[in-house]
Write a protein that holds these residues in place. Structure first.
Motif, PDB file in Angstrom:
ATOM      1  N   ASP A 197       2.191   3.072   7.157  1.00  0.00           N
ATOM      2  CA  ASP A 197       1.089   3.325   7.996  1.00  0.00           C
ATOM      3  C   ASP A 197       1.217   2.268   9.072  1.00  0.00           C
ATOM      4  O   ASP A 197       0.677   1.331   9.095  1.00  0.00           O
ATOM      5  CB  ASP A 197      -0.079   3.278   7.124  1.00  0.00           C
ATOM      6  CG  ASP A 197      -1.292   3.744   7.958  1.00  0.00           C
ATOM      7  OD1 ASP A 197      -1.240   3.779   9.511  1.00  0.00           O
ATOM      8  OD2 ASP A 197      -2.442   4.044   7.617  1.00  0.00           O
TER       9      ASP A 197
ATOM     10  N   ARG B 289      -2.398   1.269  10.206  1.00  0.00           N
ATOM     11  CA  ARG B 289      -3.015  -0.002   9.307  1.00  0.00           C
ATOM     12  C   ARG B 289      -2.358  -1.116   9.610  1.00  0.00           C
ATOM     13  O   ARG B 289      -3.010  -2.329   9.609  1.00  0.00           O
ATOM     14  CB  ARG B 289      -2.851   0.658   8.177  1.00  0.00           C
ATOM     15  CG  ARG B 289      -3.383  -0.431   6.974  1.00  0.00           C
ATOM     16  CD  ARG B 289      -4.736  -0.452   6.598  1.00  0.00           C
ATOM     17  NE  ARG B 289      -5.158  -1.072   5.460  1.00  0.00           N
ATOM     18  CZ  ARG B 289      -6.011  -2.163   5.480  1.00  0.00           C
ATOM     19  NH1 ARG B 289      -6.677  -2.369   6.557  1.00  0.00           N
ATOM     20  NH2 ARG B 289      -6.001  -2.844   4.534  1.00  0.00           N
TER      21      ARG B 289
ATOM     22  N   GLU C 230       0.782  -1.199  -0.109  1.00  0.00           N
ATOM     23  CA  GLU C 230      -0.068  -0.044  -0.030  1.00  0.00           C
ATOM     24  C   GLU C 230       0.960   1.391  -0.034  1.00  0.00           C
ATOM     25  O   GLU C 230       0.675   2.199  -0.742  1.00  0.00           O
ATOM     26  CB  GLU C 230      -0.990   0.076   1.403  1.00  0.00           C
ATOM     27  CG  GLU C 230      -2.004  -1.117   1.156  1.00  0.00           C
ATOM     28  CD  GLU C 230      -2.972  -1.207   2.158  1.00  0.00           C
ATOM     29  OE1 GLU C 230      -2.315  -0.569   3.560  1.00  0.00           O
ATOM     30  OE2 GLU C 230      -3.940  -1.626   2.390  1.00  0.00           O
ATOM     31  N   ALA C 231       2.015   1.302   0.952  1.00  0.00           N
ATOM     32  CA  ALA C 231       2.847   2.437   0.829  1.00  0.00           C
ATOM     33  C   ALA C 231       3.355   2.762  -0.275  1.00  0.00           C
ATOM     34  O   ALA C 231       3.415   3.758  -0.918  1.00  0.00           O
ATOM     35  CB  ALA C 231       3.871   2.217   1.907  1.00  0.00           C
ATOM     36  N   GLN C 232       3.945   1.570  -1.102  1.00  0.00           N
ATOM     37  CA  GLN C 232       4.425   1.722  -2.459  1.00  0.00           C
ATOM     38  C   GLN C 232       3.429   2.177  -3.561  1.00  0.00           C
ATOM     39  O   GLN C 232       3.786   3.171  -4.277  1.00  0.00           O
ATOM     40  CB  GLN C 232       5.175   0.424  -2.846  1.00  0.00           C
ATOM     41  CG  GLN C 232       6.460   0.048  -2.048  1.00  0.00           C
ATOM     42  CD  GLN C 232       6.934  -1.302  -2.428  1.00  0.00           C
ATOM     43  OE1 GLN C 232       6.018  -1.965  -2.840  1.00  0.00           O
ATOM     44  NE2 GLN C 232       8.255  -1.389  -1.947  1.00  0.00           N
ATOM     45  N   ARG C 233       2.355   1.819  -3.539  1.00  0.00           N
ATOM     46  CA  ARG C 233       1.261   2.039  -4.410  1.00  0.00           C
ATOM     47  C   ARG C 233       0.906   3.381  -4.422  1.00  0.00           C
ATOM     48  O   ARG C 233       0.577   4.054  -5.415  1.00  0.00           O
ATOM     49  CB  ARG C 233       0.096   1.000  -4.368  1.00  0.00           C
ATOM     50  CG  ARG C 233      -0.922   1.117  -5.446  1.00  0.00           C
ATOM     51  CD  ARG C 233      -2.024   0.220  -5.218  1.00  0.00           C
ATOM     52  NE  ARG C 233      -2.656   0.117  -3.848  1.00  0.00           N
ATOM     53  CZ  ARG C 233      -3.628   0.777  -3.464  1.00  0.00           C
ATOM     54  NH1 ARG C 233      -4.315   1.514  -4.394  1.00  0.00           N
ATOM     55  NH2 ARG C 233      -4.113   0.947  -2.073  1.00  0.00           N
ATOM     56  N   LEU C 234       0.745   3.827  -3.053  1.00  0.00           N
ATOM     57  CA  LEU C 234       0.364   5.273  -2.611  1.00  0.00           C
ATOM     58  C   LEU C 234       1.402   6.366  -2.651  1.00  0.00           C
ATOM     59  O   LEU C 234       0.978   7.258  -2.415  1.00  0.00           O
ATOM     60  CB  LEU C 234      -0.651   5.203  -1.597  1.00  0.00           C
ATOM     61  CG  LEU C 234      -1.670   4.399  -1.479  1.00  0.00           C
ATOM     62  CD1 LEU C 234      -2.649   4.307   0.050  1.00  0.00           C
ATOM     63  CD2 LEU C 234      -2.644   5.019  -2.720  1.00  0.00           C
ATOM     64  N   ASN C 235       2.817   5.860  -2.758  1.00  0.00           N
ATOM     65  CA  ASN C 235       3.843   6.675  -2.584  1.00  0.00           C
ATOM     66  C   ASN C 235       3.761   7.459  -1.167  1.00  0.00           C
ATOM     67  O   ASN C 235       3.892   8.616  -1.381  1.00  0.00           O
ATOM     68  CB  ASN C 235       4.039   7.282  -4.009  1.00  0.00           C
ATOM     69  CG  ASN C 235       5.352   8.306  -3.860  1.00  0.00           C
ATOM     70  OD1 ASN C 235       6.323   7.479  -3.327  1.00  0.00           O
ATOM     71  ND2 ASN C 235       5.473   9.086  -4.372  1.00  0.00           N
ATOM     72  N   LYS C 236       3.590   6.585   0.020  1.00  0.00           N
ATOM     73  CA  LYS C 236       3.245   7.275   1.148  1.00  0.00           C
ATOM     74  C   LYS C 236       4.299   6.480   2.259  1.00  0.00           C
ATOM     75  O   LYS C 236       4.543   5.412   1.722  1.00  0.00           O
ATOM     76  CB  LYS C 236       1.872   7.213   1.653  1.00  0.00           C
ATOM     77  CG  LYS C 236       1.061   8.045   0.664  1.00  0.00           C
ATOM     78  CD  LYS C 236      -0.555   7.898   0.919  1.00  0.00           C
ATOM     79  CE  LYS C 236      -0.876   8.570   2.647  1.00  0.00           C
ATOM     80  NZ  LYS C 236      -2.437   8.422   2.669  1.00  0.00           N
ATOM     81  N   PRO C 237       4.600   6.949   3.284  1.00  0.00           N
ATOM     82  CA  PRO C 237       5.059   6.204   4.143  1.00  0.00           C
ATOM     83  C   PRO C 237       4.394   5.214   4.881  1.00  0.00           C
ATOM     84  O   PRO C 237       3.108   4.980   4.680  1.00  0.00           O
ATOM     85  CB  PRO C 237       5.377   7.408   5.430  1.00  0.00           C
ATOM     86  CG  PRO C 237       5.080   8.447   4.921  1.00  0.00           C
ATOM     87  CD  PRO C 237       4.180   8.309   3.902  1.00  0.00           C
TER      88      PRO C 237
END
Length: 141
Positions: free
Chosen positions: A127, A130, A118-125
């Motif tokens: 979570d 989660r 999810e972090a890679q897909r959304l380009n976010k740290p």
């Protein structure tokens, strides 16, 4: 921060296994790796082949990346040992009370894999909330 390359991670596991098999002295981290490798006999032959360092493992071919799998085990052991993110130690202990400890780690690994994806897909740290939510979902077996 230590950020090893793919080749360095793979070489670490290959060398730790080789040292163990040759009855050489291993570091504490290598000993942790050896214990994990012992729990995965399906990887033993692979880790005895130096060319494994360059092999690609793809989901499309139905392959599990043994180096990623072992690395995730090490990461989870570290997370549990320092209770980071807070609550992971209690969640692990709850899982390990009803499952084999190795299977408990695999359940946490599923959650870790999902939050990394999810972090890679959304380009976010990553979570952490989660991550813990997914782990706790497994504790209500």
């Amino acid at each position: 921060m230590f950020n090893p390359s793919r080749e360095q991670v793979r070489q670490f596991f290959i060398e730790a296994w080789q040292k163990y098999r040759q009855k050489q002295l291993v570091s504490p981290l290598e000993n942790m790796a050896v214990q994990l490798i012992q729990q995965h006999p399906e990887y033993h032959e692979l880790l005895e082949k130096p060319e494994a360092i360059n092999q690609d493992y793809t989901v499309e071919k139905g392959q599990t990346n043994p180096f990623l799998h072992l690395s995730m085990h090490l990461a989870i052991q570290e997370q549990v040992s320092i209770d980071q993110p807070p609550g992971i130690k209690a969640a692990y202990e709850r899982l390990a009370a009803t499952l084999d400890p190795h299977e408990a780690s695999h359940r946490i690994m599923e959650a870790l894999g999902e939050v990394i994806w999810e972090a890679q897909r959304l380009n976010k740290p990553l979570d952490n909330e989660r991550y813990l939510e997914l782990i706790y979902r497994h504790t209500s077996i």
